[in-house]
Scaffold this motif. Sequence first.
Motif, PDB file in Angstrom:
ATOM      1  N   VAL A  33       2.546 -11.328  17.114  1.00  0.00           N
ATOM      2  CA  VAL A  33       3.387 -11.345  15.879  1.00  0.00           C
ATOM      3  C   VAL A  33       4.459 -10.916  16.048  1.00  0.00           C
ATOM      4  N   ILE A  34       5.650 -11.581  15.457  1.00  0.00           N
ATOM      5  CA  ILE A  34       7.120 -11.031  15.276  1.00  0.00           C
ATOM      6  C   ILE A  34       7.225  -9.978  14.359  1.00  0.00           C
ATOM      7  N   VAL A  35       7.394  -8.816  14.763  1.00  0.00           N
ATOM      8  CA  VAL A  35       7.764  -7.955  13.654  1.00  0.00           C
ATOM      9  C   VAL A  35       9.367  -7.517  13.914  1.00  0.00           C
ATOM     10  N   TYR A  36      10.097  -8.026  12.707  1.00  0.00           N
ATOM     11  CA  TYR A  36      11.438  -7.672  12.749  1.00  0.00           C
ATOM     12  C   TYR A  36      11.827  -6.789  11.601  1.00  0.00           C
ATOM     13  N   PHE A  37      12.803  -5.669  11.820  1.00  0.00           N
ATOM     14  CA  PHE A  37      13.277  -4.688  10.892  1.00  0.00           C
ATOM     15  C   PHE A  37      14.583  -5.129  10.460  1.00  0.00           C
ATOM     16  N   TYR A  38      14.921  -4.902   9.234  1.00  0.00           N
ATOM     17  CA  TYR A  38      16.204  -5.381   8.642  1.00  0.00           C
ATOM     18  C   TYR A  38      16.402  -4.371   7.887  1.00  0.00           C
ATOM     19  N   PRO A  39      17.974  -4.038   7.516  1.00  0.00           N
ATOM     20  CA  PRO A  39      18.432  -2.990   6.640  1.00  0.00           C
ATOM     21  C   PRO A  39      18.079  -3.037   5.144  1.00  0.00           C
ATOM     22  N   ALA A  40      18.337  -4.407   4.431  1.00  0.00           N
ATOM     23  CA  ALA A  40      18.154  -4.401   3.084  1.00  0.00           C
ATOM     24  C   ALA A  40      18.106  -5.628   2.655  1.00  0.00           C
ATOM     25  N   ALA A  41      16.971  -5.923   1.631  1.00  0.00           N
ATOM     26  CA  ALA A  41      16.907  -7.207   1.186  1.00  0.00           C
ATOM     27  C   ALA A  41      18.142  -7.917   0.307  1.00  0.00           C
ATOM     28  N   MET A  42      18.249  -8.920   0.321  1.00  0.00           N
ATOM     29  CA  MET A  42      19.456  -9.770  -0.771  1.00  0.00           C
ATOM     30  C   MET A  42      20.872  -9.068  -0.239  1.00  0.00           C
ATOM     31  N   GLY A  69       8.454  -9.317   8.294  1.00  0.00           N
ATOM     32  CA  GLY A  69       9.841  -8.672   8.120  1.00  0.00           C
ATOM     33  C   GLY A  69       9.509  -7.303   7.261  1.00  0.00           C
ATOM     34  N   ILE A  70      10.123  -6.248   7.939  1.00  0.00           N
ATOM     35  CA  ILE A  70       9.859  -4.864   7.305  1.00  0.00           C
ATOM     36  C   ILE A  70      11.361  -4.297   7.104  1.00  0.00           C
ATOM     37  N   SER A  71      11.475  -3.490   5.922  1.00  0.00           N
ATOM     38  CA  SER A  71      12.623  -3.213   5.428  1.00  0.00           C
ATOM     39  C   SER A  71      12.198  -1.724   4.473  1.00  0.00           C
ATOM     40  N   PRO A  72      13.284  -0.878   4.383  1.00  0.00           N
ATOM     41  CA  PRO A  72      12.803   0.220   3.495  1.00  0.00           C
ATOM     42  C   PRO A  72      12.957  -0.014   1.975  1.00  0.00           C
ATOM     43  N   ASP A  73      12.972  -1.146   1.541  1.00  0.00           N
ATOM     44  CA  ASP A  73      12.998  -1.739   0.295  1.00  0.00           C
ATOM     45  C   ASP A  73      11.734  -1.696  -0.524  1.00  0.00           C
ATOM     46  N   SER A  74      11.740  -1.564  -1.516  1.00  0.00           N
ATOM     47  CA  SER A  74      10.412  -1.365  -2.556  1.00  0.00           C
ATOM     48  C   SER A  74       9.646  -2.949  -2.539  1.00  0.00           C
ATOM     49  N   PRO A  75       8.488  -2.947  -2.684  1.00  0.00           N
ATOM     50  CA  PRO A  75       7.889  -4.202  -3.072  1.00  0.00           C
ATOM     51  C   PRO A  75       8.251  -5.116  -4.119  1.00  0.00           C
ATOM     52  N   GLU A  76       8.822  -4.456  -5.169  1.00  0.00           N
ATOM     53  CA  GLU A  76       9.613  -5.258  -6.298  1.00  0.00           C
ATOM     54  C   GLU A  76      10.586  -5.806  -5.929  1.00  0.00           C
ATOM     55  N   LYS A  77      11.568  -5.243  -5.115  1.00  0.00           N
ATOM     56  CA  LYS A  77      12.801  -5.803  -4.476  1.00  0.00           C
ATOM     57  C   LYS A  77      12.510  -7.108  -3.664  1.00  0.00           C
ATOM     58  N   LEU A  78      11.313  -6.774  -2.688  1.00  0.00           N
ATOM     59  CA  LEU A  78      10.979  -7.705  -1.684  1.00  0.00           C
ATOM     60  C   LEU A  78      10.408  -8.861  -2.375  1.00  0.00           C
ATOM     61  N   LEU A  92       7.183  -6.586   4.228  1.00  0.00           N
ATOM     62  CA  LEU A  92       6.600  -5.309   3.922  1.00  0.00           C
ATOM     63  C   LEU A  92       7.655  -3.958   3.862  1.00  0.00           C
ATOM     64  N   ALA A  93       7.309  -3.368   2.726  1.00  0.00           N
ATOM     65  CA  ALA A  93       7.885  -2.075   2.475  1.00  0.00           C
ATOM     66  C   ALA A  93       7.733  -0.981   2.927  1.00  0.00           C
ATOM     67  N   ASP A  94       8.622  -0.339   3.516  1.00  0.00           N
ATOM     68  CA  ASP A  94       8.797   1.007   4.464  1.00  0.00           C
ATOM     69  C   ASP A  94       9.669   2.091   4.035  1.00  0.00           C
ATOM     70  N   PRO A  95       9.576   2.295   2.415  1.00  0.00           N
ATOM     71  CA  PRO A  95      10.504   3.159   1.860  1.00  0.00           C
ATOM     72  C   PRO A  95      10.491   4.647   2.533  1.00  0.00           C
ATOM     73  N   ASP A  96       9.349   5.089   3.180  1.00  0.00           N
ATOM     74  CA  ASP A  96       9.430   6.418   3.867  1.00  0.00           C
ATOM     75  C   ASP A  96       9.844   6.095   5.181  1.00  0.00           C
ATOM     76  N   ARG A  97      10.268   4.985   5.875  1.00  0.00           N
ATOM     77  CA  ARG A  97      10.886   4.780   6.920  1.00  0.00           C
ATOM     78  C   ARG A  97      10.003   5.298   8.236  1.00  0.00           C
ATOM     79  N   GLU A  98       8.609   5.463   7.925  1.00  0.00           N
ATOM     80  CA  GLU A  98       7.806   5.953   9.146  1.00  0.00           C
ATOM     81  C   GLU A  98       7.590   4.985  10.070  1.00  0.00           C
ATOM     82  N   VAL A  99       7.381   3.764   9.730  1.00  0.00           N
ATOM     83  CA  VAL A  99       7.056   2.660  10.666  1.00  0.00           C
ATOM     84  C   VAL A  99       8.500   2.174  11.388  1.00  0.00           C
ATOM     85  N   LEU A 100       9.585   2.236  10.703  1.00  0.00           N
ATOM     86  CA  LEU A 100      10.903   1.957  11.007  1.00  0.00           C
ATOM     87  C   LEU A 100      10.954   3.154  12.224  1.00  0.00           C
ATOM     88  N   LYS A 101      10.867   4.318  12.076  1.00  0.00           N
ATOM     89  CA  LYS A 101      11.225   5.334  13.189  1.00  0.00           C
ATOM     90  C   LYS A 101      10.077   5.323  14.297  1.00  0.00           C
TER      91      LYS A 101
END
Length: 158
Positions: A33-42, A69-78, A92-101
């Motif tokens: 799996v390619i897991v990529y992290f990005y700052p913000a949808a849209m 793709g993983i970002s701190p955005d909410s599921p609704e925004k995604l 995927l939504a990581d609003p607490d940034r735990e996975v990002l960290k």
Amino acid sequence: MTQLHPGDTAPAFTLLDADQRPVSLSGYAGGRVIVYFYPAAMTPGCTIQAVDFDAALRDLATAGYQVVGISPDSPEKLARFREMEHLGFPLLADPDREVLKAYGAFGSKTLYGKVVEGVLRSTFIVDVDDEGTGKVALAQYNVRATGHVAKLRRDLGV
């Protein structure tokens, strides 16, 4: 800030997708799996990167890779982002940034000449064994949105 390297155990995760369904790394057992992290949808760069990944999905899948793709955005925004851009892979939504960290994809960066805390655009290839444990095969930090997917495809021979 911790950074991952090839051979490291990939941090396990379970996050909500754009439809508020849980998605786990272990769900990709036996695959790559390619897991990529990005700052913000849209946003412009993130949209370019997501659209490029989407355009490459068929070739990546043929070569045995899935994309997340993983970002701190909410599921609704995604969900809005997925629908606007017709994306065919999980966001995927990581609003607490735990996975990002955990992946070292959140920390200090320079933005417009100032040091700020934020998402470090990063990409990982994770080989997930049959038990659902992942090993990092590739770790790329501070990648550029434009041209990144094309370069990744060249690096992978896809």
